[in-house]
Design a protein around this motif. Sequence first.
Motif, PDB file in Angstrom:
ATOM      1  N   MET A 339      34.030  37.996  35.738  1.00  7.46           N
ATOM      2  CA  MET A 339      33.785  37.257  36.981  1.00  7.46           C
ATOM      3  C   MET A 339      32.753  36.158  36.775  1.00  7.46           C
ATOM      4  O   MET A 339      31.580  36.447  36.509  1.00  7.46           O
ATOM      5  N   GLY A 340      33.187  34.932  36.883  1.00 12.12           N
ATOM      6  CA  GLY A 340      32.246  33.812  36.842  1.00 12.12           C
ATOM      7  C   GLY A 340      31.859  33.461  38.267  1.00 12.12           C
ATOM      8  O   GLY A 340      32.736  33.271  39.108  1.00 12.12           O
ATOM      9  N   LEU A 341      30.521  33.372  38.515  1.00  7.65           N
ATOM     10  CA  LEU A 341      30.092  33.209  39.914  1.00  7.65           C
ATOM     11  C   LEU A 341      29.986  31.748  40.345  1.00  7.65           C
ATOM     12  O   LEU A 341      29.786  31.459  41.519  1.00  7.65           O
ATOM     13  N   SER A 342      30.062  30.800  39.407  1.00  4.97           N
ATOM     14  CA  SER A 342      30.050  29.373  39.764  1.00  4.97           C
ATOM     15  C   SER A 342      30.970  28.633  38.797  1.00  4.97           C
ATOM     16  O   SER A 342      31.413  29.222  37.801  1.00  4.97           O
ATOM     17  N   LYS A 370      34.719  32.302  43.895  1.00  5.38           N
ATOM     18  CA  LYS A 370      34.926  33.155  45.070  1.00  5.38           C
ATOM     19  C   LYS A 370      33.692  34.014  45.249  1.00  5.38           C
ATOM     20  O   LYS A 370      32.881  34.139  44.319  1.00  5.38           O
ATOM     21  N   SER A 371      33.585  34.658  46.416  1.00  5.92           N
ATOM     22  CA  SER A 371      32.430  35.531  46.632  1.00  5.92           C
ATOM     23  C   SER A 371      32.547  36.730  45.697  1.00  5.92           C
ATOM     24  O   SER A 371      33.652  37.137  45.317  1.00  5.92           O
ATOM     25  N   ILE A 372      31.405  37.316  45.367  1.00 10.96           N
ATOM     26  CA  ILE A 372      31.423  38.453  44.444  1.00 10.96           C
ATOM     27  C   ILE A 372      32.208  39.621  45.051  1.00 10.96           C
ATOM     28  O   ILE A 372      32.909  40.349  44.350  1.00 10.96           O
ATOM     29  N   LYS A 373      32.142  39.718  46.400  1.00 14.05           N
ATOM     30  CA  LYS A 373      32.864  40.801  47.071  1.00 14.05           C
ATOM     31  C   LYS A 373      34.373  40.651  46.827  1.00 14.05           C
ATOM     32  O   LYS A 373      35.066  41.607  46.477  1.00 14.05           O
ATOM     33  N   ILE A 388      32.970  42.395  34.362  1.00 16.91           N
ATOM     34  CA  ILE A 388      31.852  41.756  33.646  1.00 16.91           C
ATOM     35  C   ILE A 388      31.375  40.620  34.539  1.00 16.91           C
ATOM     36  O   ILE A 388      32.179  39.759  34.934  1.00 16.91           O
ATOM     37  N   ILE A 389      30.100  40.663  34.884  1.00 20.80           N
ATOM     38  CA  ILE A 389      29.578  39.684  35.847  1.00 20.80           C
ATOM     39  C   ILE A 389      28.777  38.612  35.112  1.00 20.80           C
ATOM     40  O   ILE A 389      27.862  38.930  34.333  1.00 20.80           O
ATOM     41  N   LYS A 401      26.350  41.587  32.777  1.00 18.03           N
ATOM     42  CA  LYS A 401      26.383  42.930  33.380  1.00 18.03           C
ATOM     43  C   LYS A 401      27.802  43.461  33.235  1.00 18.03           C
ATOM     44  O   LYS A 401      28.760  42.772  33.617  1.00 18.03           O
ATOM     45  N   VAL A 402      27.926  44.674  32.707  1.00 15.11           N
ATOM     46  CA  VAL A 402      29.250  45.282  32.560  1.00 15.11           C
ATOM     47  C   VAL A 402      29.288  46.527  33.438  1.00 15.11           C
ATOM     48  O   VAL A 402      28.470  47.438  33.264  1.00 15.11           O
TER      49      VAL A 402
END
Length: 443
Positions: A339-342, A370-373, A388-389, A401-402
């Motif tokens: 998951m890429g947050l930006s 997208k939102s993390i949720k 994986i964040i 973070k895994v």
Amino acid sequence: MEINPVKGTHDIVASEADKYHEIENRCRFFAELFAYKEIRTPIIEHTPLFLRSVGESSDIVNKEMYTFNDKGGRSLTLRPEMTAGVMRSIVTNKLYANADFPLKYFYIGPCFRYERPQAGRYRQFHQFGIEAIGAPNYHQDVEAVVLGYHIIETLGLKKVHVLINSLGDEESRNNYREALRKYFADKIENMCPDCKRRLEVNPLRILDCKVPEDIEIVKGAPKLSDYLSKESKLYLDSVIAELKVLGIECEIDNNLVRGLDYYTGIVFEYHAKMGEDAKDVGALGGGGHYAHLLKDIGGPDLEGVGLSLGLERLAYIYDLIHADDEKPVFYDSVDFYVMGLSESNIDKCVSLCDLIRREGMSCEQNYEVKSIKSLFKTADRKKAKFAIIVGDDEIKTKTVKVKNLVSQTQTDVKMDDLGHVLHSLLQEYLETIYAKLLEDKGE
Ligand code: AMP
């Protein structure tokens, strides 16, 4: 306007495709155990190939072929079965030259027949099959029956029902045809138009008629077994006896003639007797010995034996047998959802995913912010084992973070260590799931 699929065709999607892979892999596995090599021939062939092999008295040639002229005016046909193409290939490529006989090939692929679609009967369907050429010997016939039997048995079927018959040698068959002509002479008026044609071209085909009134008439017809020569009877007995030694019981079916003209001698079919609500989808497969097929299409005079199984029918019984199986949690799932947050994090994830895949683990990432949720929801829907964040902090500290999506535990992993740490996290995950599966089963 919506475009519908062609009548009698079906799409094989995702887990359905997994099932076909599984069945095909078994077919390949057994073919290779018996030392058959794969052969892939074209789906289109010149029409005369099928006229000469499958035969002009067969329903396939008469009513079921997808035949068309190409732009050059050549008559081409979508293969209704694969044996003819294999024989053509043996001749074209002179595969018999300096060969160690028997030649042994297996095939898997789609076939086309313009039949009335019904349970287990499609217009595009798939066959697996084998051909062994150059071994005019009953052991080779036995080998074909055993190979198909093993494949069907390992799908989980408790009892594979094998029907067998002998079409006899040339003389036996000619005598028998004469006897059939006499028997049907005063009955044919009341039989279906197909049978009228069959009586002219090849009365053996009448035994295969599916019209209920005709089946009644066929019941009183002379039996092929009464016309078999001593040699043909002995051959059939030898096949049955050897199959018995190998643990395969078969039942002689005097009316089993199979729908293709090239068979001579032994013919066989596999059937499944399933529970009451199972549909009768017909034979799972079948095959037989052919003495002249290769010669008839211009090759050397070598006898052969073939077997073909219908994959749609195997898939149907596979579903019935495995309907209650519980799929393990990791079945059909991706290892990591990254998951890429930006936007810039997403760019970084592309390289991370590349690294994970190079390490032989599966992963997918988001390409839109997208939102993390909502990313966690996607990970759940994809049945990912881990998330994986990757946010700005992670990029700064070069640590991601895994998160184990079953236990919900989270681990910080240095990007430099990612490959081997992900391997061990995955290993640990699988061990835990297996242990739980065994515990649930009380083992
Ligand atoms: P055949 O080539 O006619 O000996 O058929 C061999 C096997 O292919 C049959 O036993 C079936 O399992 C399968 N099969 C034949 N025709 C069809 C069809 N129209 N739809 C699905 N499977 C078929």
